[in-house]
Design a protein around this motif. Sequence first.
Motif, PDB file in Angstrom:
ATOM      1  N   ARG A 269       0.832  -1.206   0.000  1.00 12.39           N
ATOM      2  CA  ARG A 269       0.000   0.000   0.000  1.00 12.39           C
ATOM      3  C   ARG A 269       0.865   1.253   0.000  1.00 12.39           C
ATOM      4  O   ARG A 269       0.593   2.208  -0.737  1.00 12.39           O
ATOM      5  CB  ARG A 269      -0.924   0.003   1.224  1.00 12.39           C
ATOM      6  CG  ARG A 269      -2.066  -0.982   1.168  1.00 12.39           C
ATOM      7  CD  ARG A 269      -3.077  -0.670   2.262  1.00 12.39           C
ATOM      8  NE  ARG A 269      -3.875  -1.848   2.597  1.00 12.39           N
ATOM      9  CZ  ARG A 269      -3.861  -2.469   3.768  1.00 12.39           C
ATOM     10  NH1 ARG A 269      -3.082  -2.021   4.752  1.00 12.39           N
ATOM     11  NH2 ARG A 269      -4.626  -3.521   3.974  1.00 12.39           N
ATOM     12  N   LEU A 270       1.903   1.263   0.840  1.00 14.45           N
ATOM     13  CA  LEU A 270       2.752   2.445   0.920  1.00 14.45           C
ATOM     14  C   LEU A 270       3.622   2.589  -0.318  1.00 14.45           C
ATOM     15  O   LEU A 270       3.946   3.709  -0.729  1.00 14.45           O
ATOM     16  CB  LEU A 270       3.625   2.374   2.179  1.00 14.45           C
ATOM     17  CG  LEU A 270       2.879   2.624   3.492  1.00 14.45           C
ATOM     18  CD1 LEU A 270       3.764   2.271   4.679  1.00 14.45           C
ATOM     19  CD2 LEU A 270       2.406   4.078   3.585  1.00 14.45           C
ATOM     20  N   ARG A 271       3.999   1.497  -0.932  1.00 17.16           N
ATOM     21  CA  ARG A 271       4.768   1.576  -2.157  1.00 17.16           C
ATOM     22  C   ARG A 271       3.915   2.188  -3.272  1.00 17.16           C
ATOM     23  O   ARG A 271       4.413   2.972  -4.091  1.00 17.16           O
ATOM     24  CB  ARG A 271       5.250   0.185  -2.573  1.00 17.16           C
ATOM     25  CG  ARG A 271       6.323   0.212  -3.668  1.00 17.16           C
ATOM     26  CD  ARG A 271       6.521  -1.169  -4.268  1.00 17.16           C
ATOM     27  NE  ARG A 271       7.099  -2.139  -3.378  1.00 17.16           N
ATOM     28  CZ  ARG A 271       8.413  -2.369  -3.288  1.00 17.16           C
ATOM     29  NH1 ARG A 271       9.270  -1.673  -4.005  1.00 17.16           N
ATOM     30  NH2 ARG A 271       8.863  -3.295  -2.469  1.00 17.16           N
ATOM     31  N   ALA A 272       2.632   1.826  -3.276  1.00 16.44           N
ATOM     32  CA  ALA A 272       1.736   2.333  -4.310  1.00 16.44           C
ATOM     33  C   ALA A 272       1.298   3.771  -4.052  1.00 16.44           C
ATOM     34  O   ALA A 272       1.124   4.560  -4.999  1.00 16.44           O
ATOM     35  CB  ALA A 272       0.499   1.437  -4.412  1.00 16.44           C
ATOM     36  N   ARG A 273       1.137   4.112  -2.767  1.00 19.90           N
ATOM     37  CA  ARG A 273       0.619   5.451  -2.450  1.00 19.90           C
ATOM     38  C   ARG A 273       1.152   5.905  -1.094  1.00 19.90           C
ATOM     39  O   ARG A 273       0.704   5.425  -0.056  1.00 19.90           O
ATOM     40  CB  ARG A 273      -0.915   5.442  -2.427  1.00 19.90           C
ATOM     41  CG  ARG A 273      -1.521   6.814  -2.214  1.00 19.90           C
ATOM     42  CD  ARG A 273      -3.023   6.740  -2.257  1.00 19.90           C
ATOM     43  NE  ARG A 273      -3.629   8.057  -2.081  1.00 19.90           N
ATOM     44  CZ  ARG A 273      -4.949   8.272  -2.048  1.00 19.90           C
ATOM     45  NH1 ARG A 273      -5.780   7.251  -2.186  1.00 19.90           N
ATOM     46  NH2 ARG A 273      -5.423   9.496  -1.886  1.00 19.90           N
ATOM     47  N   PRO A 274       2.091   6.835  -1.072  1.00 24.88           N
ATOM     48  CA  PRO A 274       2.588   7.369   0.198  1.00 24.88           C
ATOM     49  C   PRO A 274       1.452   7.967   1.019  1.00 24.88           C
ATOM     50  O   PRO A 274       0.415   8.378   0.480  1.00 24.88           O
ATOM     51  CB  PRO A 274       3.591   8.435  -0.237  1.00 24.88           C
ATOM     52  CG  PRO A 274       4.029   8.011  -1.599  1.00 24.88           C
ATOM     53  CD  PRO A 274       2.808   7.399  -2.225  1.00 24.88           C
ATOM     54  N   LEU A 275       1.668   8.029   2.326  1.00 23.11           N
ATOM     55  CA  LEU A 275       0.645   8.464   3.263  1.00 23.11           C
ATOM     56  C   LEU A 275       0.942   9.880   3.741  1.00 23.11           C
ATOM     57  O   LEU A 275       2.045  10.164   4.232  1.00 23.11           O
ATOM     58  CB  LEU A 275       0.627   7.499   4.452  1.00 23.11           C
ATOM     59  CG  LEU A 275      -0.445   7.662   5.519  1.00 23.11           C
ATOM     60  CD1 LEU A 275      -1.836   7.450   4.918  1.00 23.11           C
ATOM     61  CD2 LEU A 275      -0.196   6.660   6.647  1.00 23.11           C
ATOM     62  N   ARG A 276      -0.003  10.759   3.563  1.00 16.33           N
ATOM     63  CA  ARG A 276       0.139  12.128   4.066  1.00 16.33           C
ATOM     64  C   ARG A 276      -0.310  12.172   5.515  1.00 16.33           C
ATOM     65  O   ARG A 276      -1.463  11.851   5.842  1.00 16.33           O
ATOM     66  CB  ARG A 276      -0.705  13.092   3.225  1.00 16.33           C
ATOM     67  CG  ARG A 276      -0.607  14.554   3.634  1.00 16.33           C
ATOM     68  CD  ARG A 276       0.749  15.128   3.326  1.00 16.33           C
ATOM     69  NE  ARG A 276       0.798  16.571   3.579  1.00 16.33           N
ATOM     70  CZ  ARG A 276       1.914  17.281   3.564  1.00 16.33           C
ATOM     71  NH1 ARG A 276       3.072  16.686   3.302  1.00 16.33           N
ATOM     72  NH2 ARG A 276       1.899  18.575   3.799  1.00 16.33           N
ATOM     73  N   LEU A 277       0.594  12.541   6.416  1.00 18.55           N
ATOM     74  CA  LEU A 277       0.296  12.589   7.844  1.00 18.55           C
ATOM     75  C   LEU A 277       0.210  14.031   8.304  1.00 18.55           C
ATOM     76  O   LEU A 277       1.199  14.763   8.277  1.00 18.55           O
ATOM     77  CB  LEU A 277       1.382  11.855   8.633  1.00 18.55           C
ATOM     78  CG  LEU A 277       1.560  10.359   8.320  1.00 18.55           C
ATOM     79  CD1 LEU A 277       2.717   9.787   9.128  1.00 18.55           C
ATOM     80  CD2 LEU A 277       0.278   9.597   8.608  1.00 18.55           C
ATOM     81  N   ALA A 278      -0.977  14.440   8.695  1.00 20.74           N
ATOM     82  CA  ALA A 278      -1.189  15.813   9.153  1.00 20.74           C
ATOM     83  C   ALA A 278      -2.214  15.797  10.275  1.00 20.74           C
ATOM     84  O   ALA A 278      -3.189  15.040  10.241  1.00 20.74           O
ATOM     85  CB  ALA A 278      -1.683  16.688   8.006  1.00 20.74           C
TER      86      ALA A 278
END
Length: 555
Positions: A327-336
């Motif tokens: 999942r993270l390889r396909a779409r980085p996670l925006r943490l805010a």
Amino acid sequence: MTTASPLTGATRLRRLIVTPILLSVAAAGLACAPGRSGDAATAATGADRTSPAEARRVDQVPAPVLHWTRCRKTAQCATAELPLDYDDPHGATIKLALLRVTAKDPRHRLGSLFVNPGGPGDSARDLAEQVPQVVSKTVLDRFDIVGVDPRGVAGSTQVRCFATKTARTRTVAPLTATPFPGTPAGQRSWIGAAQALGRACSTTGRRIASAMSTTEVARDMDVLRRALGDRELTYLGDSYGSYLGLVYANLFPDRVRAIAIDGVIDPRALAGTPATAAEPLFDRIGAATASYRALRELLERCQRAGRSRCSFADANTPARFDRLAERLRARPLRLAAPGVRAITYTYANLIADTGQWLRRPDGYRGLFAELTDLARLTAPGGAGSGRAAVVRHLLSRHSAVQPGPGADNPLEAASAVLCTDGLHAADAAAWPAYAAAADRRTKYFGAAGAWITARCARNTWTAQDEDVYRGPFDHRTAAPVLVIGNKWDPVTSHDSAVTVARLLPGSRLISSDSWGHTALLTSKCVDNAVYAYLIRPMAPAPKITHCRGDVQPFS
């Protein structure tokens, strides 16, 4: 892993004494494991001699007079000036910074105990200052604890590859922006920065960078041993520091009083050959394989423990980690979240954080807490109304394993050692293929380790040491070398410790099923064995060969 080097021993002295362990030396029965010879006394007979050429190099250098001054409240500091090039002992010099904590019982003092924490590029003075907080009273009574910042590092004359800080920051930015590159664009940026760093250290920084091999550091240690009045060397080295111990032992085998090495690197793999040069250094020393092995074991233990004891547990916990990684390889996670600085959390961050958690004996707690938060945030709905709290919790975990403040030239210092000690491939542009091959050999950690040494490509890193020692590594030493291997070490594999123990005649091997990088300070059994060995390296070898780590996940 960091973009500098993961070969830092005792996990920065267990994060500078997170859990102090003050131990007495055990009875003789816990002194150390038996060597292959079965009799420690045989190690002293027939020791190989320092070669005449090597003896001439170091023995013609006068022992520097050390002027000690009080420093850091409990220590003494001094500076030594030694030849930049031992082939030219009366030419240019380099300054080395020393720190010692003097023996508490001077009447029964045995000599100096040199320590090195690894890196390469970490400060041995910082380690020497902290050692009294964790080692046994008996060791502190009998030895001056001595740390020498290696040439190019920290308080010694530093390697400077850039004319200005602005030029350095601009050049190395891609190498510090992410743990390793994953996209083609990111890889091109990384390669460009690696080539620029290599060229800078081979031009502006060449004078020092070409004189920072472990071979030169071993020669420095021999001259300083003499300056401190010791007839033979007593040494304790972790991680990369194990390689320094092995180089010294093979350059000066008849000058060894005691050498204990923990988190052991196979020296032949690090040095490399023309046939293995295209295999990135951290891949060929087995770091990636060791990391994956430790991770897989933890995931399986988590699964057996169940959700009540491991929050990340699943019917197939290794597969759950695989899904999260994809999942993270396909779409980085925006943490805010309100009140915190937003970041983009990538697949590379996941692998780097996992590697850092694995380096700590109790790191499984932080690892599974971070993985649980990531799983919630990447699931459909993204943790729902509680997202902000989960983000804050995750960011605190992520921050806990980021590299702390250190020397202001970590990339240059680590590179100048790694790029001269080992053989490397010719062209940095070939690194995407090398990293992909490494990842096929070892999932997750192969590429992460491979990219570290892209800056060492021979076409751009031309600052080399013509006298670098690359073997052989099988000399018989005047005293048995104590080799410590950690079964679950994620950086330096236990197999390497076994290999080195077989390679060095008369050496002794202790194996421990400890967790984290290096075994010292993770097992009372290991600690007692090391301390007893340092006091009496020639004592008959007892029967203890295996130790148990004090921390056992989910036991």
